[in-house]
Write a protein that holds these residues in place. Structure first.
Motif, mmCIF file in Angstrom:
data_model
loop_
_atom_site.group_PDB
_atom_site.id
_atom_site.type_symbol
_atom_site.label_atom_id
_atom_site.label_comp_id
_atom_site.label_asym_id
_atom_site.label_seq_id
_atom_site.Cartn_x
_atom_site.Cartn_y
_atom_site.Cartn_z
ATOM 1 N N GLY A 251 0.788 -1.224 0.000
ATOM 2 C CA GLY A 251 0.000 0.000 0.000
ATOM 3 C C GLY A 251 0.815 1.266 0.000
ATOM 4 O O GLY A 251 2.052 1.257 0.083
ATOM 5 N N CYS A 252 0.109 2.386 -0.100
ATOM 6 C CA CYS A 252 0.733 3.706 0.029
ATOM 7 C C CYS A 252 -0.334 4.722 0.382
ATOM 8 O O CYS A 252 -1.534 4.467 0.258
ATOM 9 C CB CYS A 252 1.466 4.115 -1.243
ATOM 10 S SG CYS A 252 0.395 4.540 -2.619
ATOM 11 N N ASN A 253 0.117 5.865 0.867
ATOM 12 C CA ASN A 253 -0.733 7.031 1.104
ATOM 13 C C ASN A 253 -0.686 7.879 -0.157
ATOM 14 O O ASN A 253 0.391 8.215 -0.648
ATOM 15 C CB ASN A 253 -0.218 7.828 2.303
ATOM 16 C CG ASN A 253 -0.335 7.077 3.617
ATOM 17 O OD1 ASN A 253 -1.233 7.316 4.404
ATOM 18 N ND2 ASN A 253 0.578 6.137 3.860
ATOM 19 N N LEU A 254 -1.851 8.250 -0.680
ATOM 20 C CA LEU A 254 -1.874 8.937 -1.970
ATOM 21 C C LEU A 254 -1.251 10.325 -1.900
ATOM 22 O O LEU A 254 -0.467 10.715 -2.761
ATOM 23 C CB LEU A 254 -3.305 9.028 -2.492
ATOM 24 C CG LEU A 254 -3.975 7.697 -2.837
ATOM 25 C CD1 LEU A 254 -5.356 7.941 -3.437
ATOM 26 C CD2 LEU A 254 -3.118 6.867 -3.791
ATOM 27 N N GLY A 255 -1.613 11.131 -0.891
ATOM 28 C CA GLY A 255 -1.108 12.495 -0.813
ATOM 29 C C GLY A 255 -1.866 13.439 -1.735
ATOM 30 O O GLY A 255 -2.831 13.057 -2.417
ATOM 31 N N TYR A 256 -1.432 14.705 -1.745
ATOM 32 C CA TYR A 256 -2.047 15.737 -2.588
ATOM 33 C C TYR A 256 -0.940 16.459 -3.343
ATOM 34 O O TYR A 256 0.066 16.874 -2.762
ATOM 35 C CB TYR A 256 -2.846 16.735 -1.743
ATOM 36 C CG TYR A 256 -3.448 17.852 -2.556
ATOM 37 C CD1 TYR A 256 -4.533 17.624 -3.388
ATOM 38 C CD2 TYR A 256 -2.908 19.134 -2.502
ATOM 39 C CE1 TYR A 256 -5.088 18.643 -4.157
ATOM 40 C CE2 TYR A 256 -3.451 20.169 -3.265
ATOM 41 C CZ TYR A 256 -4.542 19.914 -4.091
ATOM 42 O OH TYR A 256 -5.083 20.929 -4.861
ATOM 43 N N TYR A 257 -1.138 16.653 -4.666
ATOM 44 C CA TYR A 257 -0.086 17.207 -5.517
ATOM 45 C C TYR A 257 -0.603 18.320 -6.419
ATOM 46 O O TYR A 257 -0.036 18.562 -7.484
ATOM 47 C CB TYR A 257 0.534 16.076 -6.349
ATOM 48 C CG TYR A 257 0.948 14.915 -5.484
ATOM 49 C CD1 TYR A 257 2.168 14.920 -4.805
ATOM 50 C CD2 TYR A 257 0.083 13.832 -5.284
ATOM 51 C CE1 TYR A 257 2.527 13.876 -3.971
ATOM 52 C CE2 TYR A 257 0.437 12.782 -4.452
ATOM 53 C CZ TYR A 257 1.650 12.805 -3.790
ATOM 54 O OH TYR A 257 1.999 11.783 -2.957
ATOM 55 N N GLY A 258 -1.663 18.960 -5.982
ATOM 56 C CA GLY A 258 -2.207 20.058 -6.761
ATOM 57 C C GLY A 258 -3.389 19.621 -7.614
ATOM 58 O O GLY A 258 -3.697 18.438 -7.743
ATOM 59 N N PRO A 259 -4.066 20.581 -8.216
ATOM 60 C CA PRO A 259 -5.307 20.296 -8.964
ATOM 61 C C PRO A 259 -5.084 19.497 -10.243
ATOM 62 O O PRO A 259 -6.056 19.042 -10.856
ATOM 63 C CB PRO A 259 -5.842 21.696 -9.281
ATOM 64 C CG PRO A 259 -4.638 22.589 -9.259
ATOM 65 C CD PRO A 259 -3.741 22.023 -8.201
#
Length: 553
Positions: free
Chosen positions: A50-58
């Motif tokens: 697994g992994c944590n998706l995170g946020y990378y902008g719109p």
């Protein structure tokens, strides 16, 4: 994600503090007949990469991020469903996305952390020592159920969990209560072995631990009624001292003491222990004979071993309170955040090779030690990696953890795997559908200089082997190893760390009795008749294997 930048002195002592859990064993509290003190369902699913998706902008949707995770080898992910977000956008706002994870990508057994109450449902009390109100829910001590057996809407958290389970229960396997409730900054938590954590010491809750245990109890009751096959866990614990407190106290709002109304401690209300570990902060120990000096172990084997050491420290606390399979059932383990950076930060050395080797070894050792899932922090890096050896600042250290290179700068379809991502993808690809084979692993009789494991399913068998790293700031090591004759193998196919990452690496045929291992895990399977033909024609990629060829069975 934990911020360890101010905690180095405390973290050096944590392995010693874990040993404190072997102190006097308290008398077990009264077991509840329907709780994790009476039954924990077996975990029948395969290992979760697994992994944590995170946020990378719109420029990236969650669907695109999840697809990228799947392409990197993940078969599960860690997600979140905050009440504050769902109140604003609607409780069904994420259903199509979660269905995409499950139905289109085949993601299973998702871990979902919950919390973050909507403003109108947040506890307004400022507890002693805090400067701000609690971060937990109000009305936690309203009855969970109405007389007719339906959920009590006056209990805001129970109502929130009920709506989550109804809409997302078919895709979520593990419900994680509040991310990192034991997060600390610069305060020592050693005293938690003798008293309850104070609200001001736990900034992610800012509330008495009894109220957090109440949330575990509510989660347990709601989830087990409507989704009995699912599991409940505290939200990514970092410290055995906090777990010790969870297992000492009940949800009694006065003082956590056991009473008829609050009969069981927190251990009754979770069946999985989810923890977080960032090994780089544990790879030195103070040299007590030389003031201000440390002994360092900054290499991938020590980092991967720390993932297991954290589990063992938590397991020691659980056994202290009877969660040993005899007094109470054992609990399952998952790691929902771990990683090391690929560049040095302060005293914490790292490199592309160390991060890559750590990730592959952590996945192997997790399965070897009964951990059910392991999630990397995070899917992608958030910065360009500077040239090798460049020391970066504390925040950038976490930006350089990921399976993909700088995702904010990339666009879907053009992202490039990091060395870690390539190693993880190869590991997940070659071991997909296989389970750790303890008997075959024991039969290898691995010498001290070699580490590894065997994975199998029916006739399919994969050996994973590497030379143990032992030198500070170095991944350079070699060891020679011969597969035992009992394996029946004379030739094997060797797959390198980047085999499945689109780099053109092909398997090489080698002699099973002359394997030269490095600090990077390599994968071995039985050679095929076609391999034998290639060798006979003089086309072997490994010249040493040609002279040792015997006819394939």
């Amino acid at each position: 994600m934990r911020n360890y930048t101010t905690m180095a002195p405390l973290l050096v002592l944590l392995p010693l503090l874990g040993a404190c859990t072997e102190a006097r064993r308290p008398r077990p509290a009264r077991a509840l007949p329907q709780s994790a003190q009476s039954f924990v369902a077996p975990y029948g699913a395969g290992f979760g990469y697994g992994c944590n998706l995170g946020y990378y902008g719109p420029g990236w949707t969650d669907e695109q991020l999840a697809a990228a995770a799947r392409a990197a080898g993940s078969n599960t992910i860690r997600v979140t469903l905050p009440e504050q977000f769902l109140t604003q956008w609607g409780f069904g706002a994420r259903q199509a996305t979660f269905a995409y994870y499950h139905d289109s990508l085949g993601m299973r057994d998702l871990v979902c952390f919950v919390g973050e109450p909507a403003p109108e449902h947040r506890d307004p009390v400022v507890y002693p020592g805090c400067q701000e109100p609690s971060r937990l829910f109000a009305n936690l001590y309203e009855p969970i159920w109405q007389a007719d057996g339906r959920i009590n809407p006056a209990n805001y958290y129970a109502g929130y969990m009920h709506r989550l389970v109804q809409r997302y229960g078919s895709t979520v396997r593990i419900w994680e209560v509040v991310n990192e409730p034991d997060f600390v900054t610069d305060r020592s938590n050693e005293q938690w072995l003798d008293r309850a954590p104070e609200p001001a010491e736990t900034p992610n809750t800012r509330a008495p631990i009894y109220r957090y245990i109440r949330m575990l109890r509510i989660t347990w009751e709601v989830v087990k009624k409507y989704q009995p096959q699912a599991y409940v866990t505290p939200g990514g614990l970092g410290y055995p001292e906090y777990l010790d407190a969870l297992l000492r106290y009940t949800d009694n709002p006065r003082d956590g003491a056991a009473t008829a109304e609050y009969p069981a401690t927190g251990g009754a209300f979770f069946d999985v222990l989810d923890y977080h570990v960032y090994p780089s902060y544990y790879l030195r120990q103070r040299n007590w004979r030389q003031a201000g000096r440390f002994a360092y172990r900054r290499h991938s084997d020590a980092a991967a071993a720390q993932v297991v050491a954290h589990k063992n420290a938590m397991q020691a606390v659980l056994q202290k309170y009877g969660y040993d399979g005899e007094t109470y059932p054992r609990k399952h383990f998952v790691v929902s955040e771990t990683n090391i950076s690929r560049r040095p930060a302060e005293w914490r050395y790292s490199s592309d090779e160390m991060q890559r080797n750590f990730g592959m070894k952590a996945l192997i050792l997790a399965q070897k030690n009964g951990i059910r899932q392991l999630h990397f922090f995070q899917l992608g890096e958030k910065a360009d990696a500077p040239s090798p050896g460049t020391t970066v600042g504390g925040p950038t250290e976490f930006d350089l953890m990921g399976l993909y290179q700088n995702l904010p700068r990339a666009v879907p379809g053009s992202s490039r795997l990091t060395p870690l991502g390539q190693g993880v993808r190869t590991t997940a690809t070659l071991l997909r559908g296989l389970a750790y084979d303890a008997a075959r692993t024991a039969a290898l009789h691995l010498p001290a200089a070699v580490e590894g494991a065997v994975f199998s399913q029916g006739p399919r068998v994969v050996y994973v082997l590497w030379a143990r790293t032992t030198t500070d700031q170095s991944e350079a090591v070699t060891a020679t190893y011969a597969l035992p004759a009992t394996t029946g193998l004379r030739q094997v196919r060797e797959y390198a760390w980047n085999y499945s990452a689109g780099t053109g690496s092909r398997p090489v045929v080698r002699a099973a009795q002359r394997l030269v291992l490095s600090g990077t895990p390599a994968f071995f399977t039985a050679a095929t008749p076609a391999d034998a033909l290639v060798l006979r024609l003089g086309q072997a990629e490994d010249p040493t294997a040609k002279s040792l060829l015997v006819p394939a069975p």
